[in-house]
Design a protein around this motif. Structure first.
Motif, PDB file in Angstrom:
ATOM      1  N   ASP A 234       0.885  -1.110  -0.018  1.00 15.70           N
ATOM      2  CA  ASP A 234      -0.001  -0.190  -0.081  1.00 15.70           C
ATOM      3  C   ASP A 234       0.792   1.198  -0.080  1.00 15.70           C
ATOM      4  OD1 ASP A 234      -2.722   0.785  -0.109  1.00 15.70           O
ATOM      5  OD2 ASP A 234      -2.953   1.283   2.063  1.00 15.70           O
ATOM      6  N   THR A 250      -1.520   1.483  -7.840  1.00 20.36           N
ATOM      7  CA  THR A 250      -1.265   0.729  -6.278  1.00 20.36           C
ATOM      8  C   THR A 250      -2.414   0.191  -5.762  1.00 20.36           C
ATOM      9  OG1 THR A 250       0.454   2.316  -5.949  1.00 20.36           O
ATOM     10  CG2 THR A 250      -0.357   1.513  -4.163  1.00 20.36           C
ATOM     11  N   ARG A 251      -3.580   0.589  -6.166  1.00 17.70           N
ATOM     12  CA  ARG A 251      -4.825   0.104  -5.354  1.00 17.70           C
ATOM     13  C   ARG A 251      -5.031  -1.348  -5.893  1.00 17.70           C
ATOM     14  NH1 ARG A 251      -7.634   4.000  -5.726  1.00 17.70           N
ATOM     15  NH2 ARG A 251      -8.973   3.351  -7.452  1.00 17.70           N
ATOM     16  N   HIS A 252      -4.843  -1.464  -7.031  1.00 15.19           N
ATOM     17  CA  HIS A 252      -5.137  -2.785  -7.835  1.00 15.19           C
ATOM     18  C   HIS A 252      -4.027  -3.689  -7.391  1.00 15.19           C
ATOM     19  CE1 HIS A 252      -4.101  -5.478 -11.111  1.00 15.19           C
ATOM     20  NE2 HIS A 252      -5.326  -5.652 -10.871  1.00 15.19           N
ATOM     21  N   ALA A 254      -2.449  -3.961  -4.657  1.00 19.87           N
ATOM     22  CA  ALA A 254      -2.653  -4.353  -3.321  1.00 19.87           C
ATOM     23  C   ALA A 254      -3.876  -5.192  -3.082  1.00 19.87           C
ATOM     24  CB  ALA A 254      -2.824  -3.066  -2.212  1.00 19.87           C
ATOM     25  N   ASP A 255      -4.780  -4.812  -3.853  1.00 18.48           N
ATOM     26  CA  ASP A 255      -6.139  -5.404  -3.935  1.00 18.48           C
ATOM     27  C   ASP A 255      -6.204  -6.945  -4.375  1.00 18.48           C
ATOM     28  OD1 ASP A 255      -7.135  -3.275  -2.479  1.00 18.48           O
ATOM     29  OD2 ASP A 255      -8.458  -2.469  -4.089  1.00 18.48           O
ATOM     30  N   ARG A 256      -5.595  -6.986  -5.643  1.00 22.38           N
ATOM     31  CA  ARG A 256      -5.907  -7.951  -6.431  1.00 22.38           C
ATOM     32  C   ARG A 256      -4.641  -8.926  -6.699  1.00 22.38           C
ATOM     33  NH1 ARG A 256     -10.579  -8.077  -9.559  1.00 22.38           N
ATOM     34  NH2 ARG A 256     -11.927  -6.558  -8.616  1.00 22.38           N
ATOM     35  N   ARG A 259      -1.214 -11.352  -2.133  1.00 14.54           N
ATOM     36  CA  ARG A 259      -2.139 -12.002  -1.082  1.00 14.54           C
ATOM     37  C   ARG A 259      -2.379 -11.452   0.225  1.00 14.54           C
ATOM     38  NH1 ARG A 259      -1.670 -18.606  -0.099  1.00 14.54           N
ATOM     39  NH2 ARG A 259      -3.942 -18.868  -0.634  1.00 14.54           N
ATOM     40  N   ASN A 260      -1.176 -11.028   0.821  1.00 13.88           N
ATOM     41  CA  ASN A 260      -1.064 -10.242   2.093  1.00 13.88           C
ATOM     42  C   ASN A 260      -0.446  -8.884   1.722  1.00 13.88           C
ATOM     43  OD1 ASN A 260      -2.456 -12.609   3.661  1.00 13.88           O
ATOM     44  ND2 ASN A 260      -0.494 -13.335   3.202  1.00 13.88           N
ATOM     45  N   PRO A 261      -1.001  -7.961   1.140  1.00 12.48           N
ATOM     46  CA  PRO A 261      -0.375  -6.732   0.724  1.00 12.48           C
ATOM     47  C   PRO A 261       0.172  -5.740   1.868  1.00 12.48           C
ATOM     48  CG  PRO A 261      -2.663  -6.739   0.369  1.00 12.48           C
ATOM     49  CD  PRO A 261      -2.355  -7.868   0.714  1.00 12.48           C
ATOM     50  N   TYR A 312     -10.000  -1.007 -12.792  1.00 13.31           N
ATOM     51  CA  TYR A 312      -9.315   0.128 -11.821  1.00 13.31           C
ATOM     52  C   TYR A 312      -8.783   1.262 -12.931  1.00 13.31           C
ATOM     53  CZ  TYR A 312      -9.217  -2.886  -7.824  1.00 13.31           C
ATOM     54  OH  TYR A 312      -9.636  -3.792  -6.621  1.00 13.31           O
TER      55      TYR A 312
END
Length: 346
Positions: A234, A250-252, A254-256, A259-261, A312
């Motif tokens: 993140d 960055t959000r993509h 971390a989200d997708r 596994r454990n961002p 995204y």
């Protein structure tokens, strides 16, 4: 093509046919998310007409349509081809196999910086029993073997058979160093068997990091030490003229993708909850200034394409994003947390 260049934006907007001035700016807004100022648009139109790259069709005032000339289409095509060529040279499109990826990452200056912090915090001593937990290709095994000396013992553990084979090749010839294929959640080791555990970017991939940390505590001797390095995805920051696009990328990720961002920031808490005593947390922020080097770690084009598929980023945002990364000055960073924790008591 630099999509923040007003003239190239106008040429791109006209690629599908004639438009009047207002419609040109509407098309540019669809591509980039913002309109050109009135002066920028009129100036770009005037310069393009002087260069004979556009021509006006019959009409009245601001509603007079404008279209590309044959030369204008040639120039636009040349710029687009150049962008494709540059992107093709800069960005990888094929996903590397895991072993090759680990080897290249360990060879970067960015990895060496935080890995040295990790090794220093481990403070391995001659005669100790050391565990490289999730050893990957075994890049750290020689340094661990030197620290433990022939009086100690080094074991690398990983679940991936290809990684284990490569690590075993590295371990060959090292004193009292072996490699074992095993589930890192269930180590085939006796209780209180290990003096030091080193792990690098393992927990971000695991199904149950908390259970794995409890297992690490089980095999540590009282007074034994775990040192773990984990990124916090993140915190990935990539410079771009449109911060919203960079945040979406960055959000993509971390989200997708990971596994454990957030494991980097979560690690001190999870280690404490497992019964370990956290001694220190050191943030290390590797910095990338070379887009090729960053791409070899971050997979910029591949993950951009995935971000478009996942919604995204729009296709236009993705083109602008990769265009800037390919052509503009590049800067990116991500924070890795190096956490030192010990088993206190029995």
């Amino acid at each position: 093509m630099r999509t923040n260049d007003a003239q190239m934006l106008v040429l791109s907007a006209l690629a599908d046919g004639p438009l009047h001035g207002y419609a040109v700016n509407t098309a540019i807004e669809r591509m980039t998310g913002s309109r050109l100022g009135r002066g920028s648009l009129s100036g770009a139109l005037a310069r393009l007409r002087d260069k004979q790259l556009i021509e006006y069709l019959p009409g009245e005032g601001r509603r007079r349509p404008v279209r590309l000339t044959a030369e204008g289409r040639t120039v636009l095509g040349r710029e687009l081809d150049a962008l494709v060529d540059v992107a093709g040279q800069l960005f990888e499109t094929v996903v590397p196999d895991r072993t090759a990826y680990q080897e290249r990452l360990n060879a970067t200056d960015q990895a060496r910086v935080y890995q040295q912090v990790l090794l220093d915090a481990l403070d391995a001593r001659p005669g100790q029993h050391l565990l490289d937990w999730g050893c990957g290709t075994g890049a750290a095994l020689p340094a661990l073997a030197r620290a433990a000396t022939a009086r100690g013992r080094v074991l690398g553990v990983d679940h991936d058979p290809q990684m284990v084979r490569r690590a075993a090749e590295r371990a060959a010839g090292l004193p009292r160093t072996g490699v074992l294929r095993a589930d890192v959640h269930r180590l085939p080791l006796a209780d209180a068997d290990i003096d030091r555990i080193r792990t690098d970017r393992l927990l971000q991939h695991l199904a149950d990091p908390a259970a794995a940390l409890a297992e690490a505590r089980r095999v540590l001797r009282p007074g034994g030490r775990l040192v773990a390095a984990e990124p916090d995805w993140d915190t990935l920051a990539v410079d771009h003229p449109d911060p919203a696009t960079a945040r979406a990328y960055t959000r993509h990720l971390a989200d997708r993708i990971v596994r454990n961002p957030l494991i980097g920031r979560q690690l001190p808490r999870l280690a404490a909850e497992s019964g370990l005593t956290v001694r220190s947390v050191v943030p290390v922020t590797p910095l990338f200034r070379d887009v090729r080097e960053a791409d070899r770690v971050l997979g910029l084009q591949r993950n951009t394409e995935r971000a478009v598929t996942a919604g995204y980023l729009t296709r236009e945002q993705a083109r602008d994003w990769l265009d800037h990364l390919a052509c503009g000055p590049f800067l990116a960073s991500v924070t890795v947390f190096v956490v030192t924790a010990e088993r206190v008591g029995g």
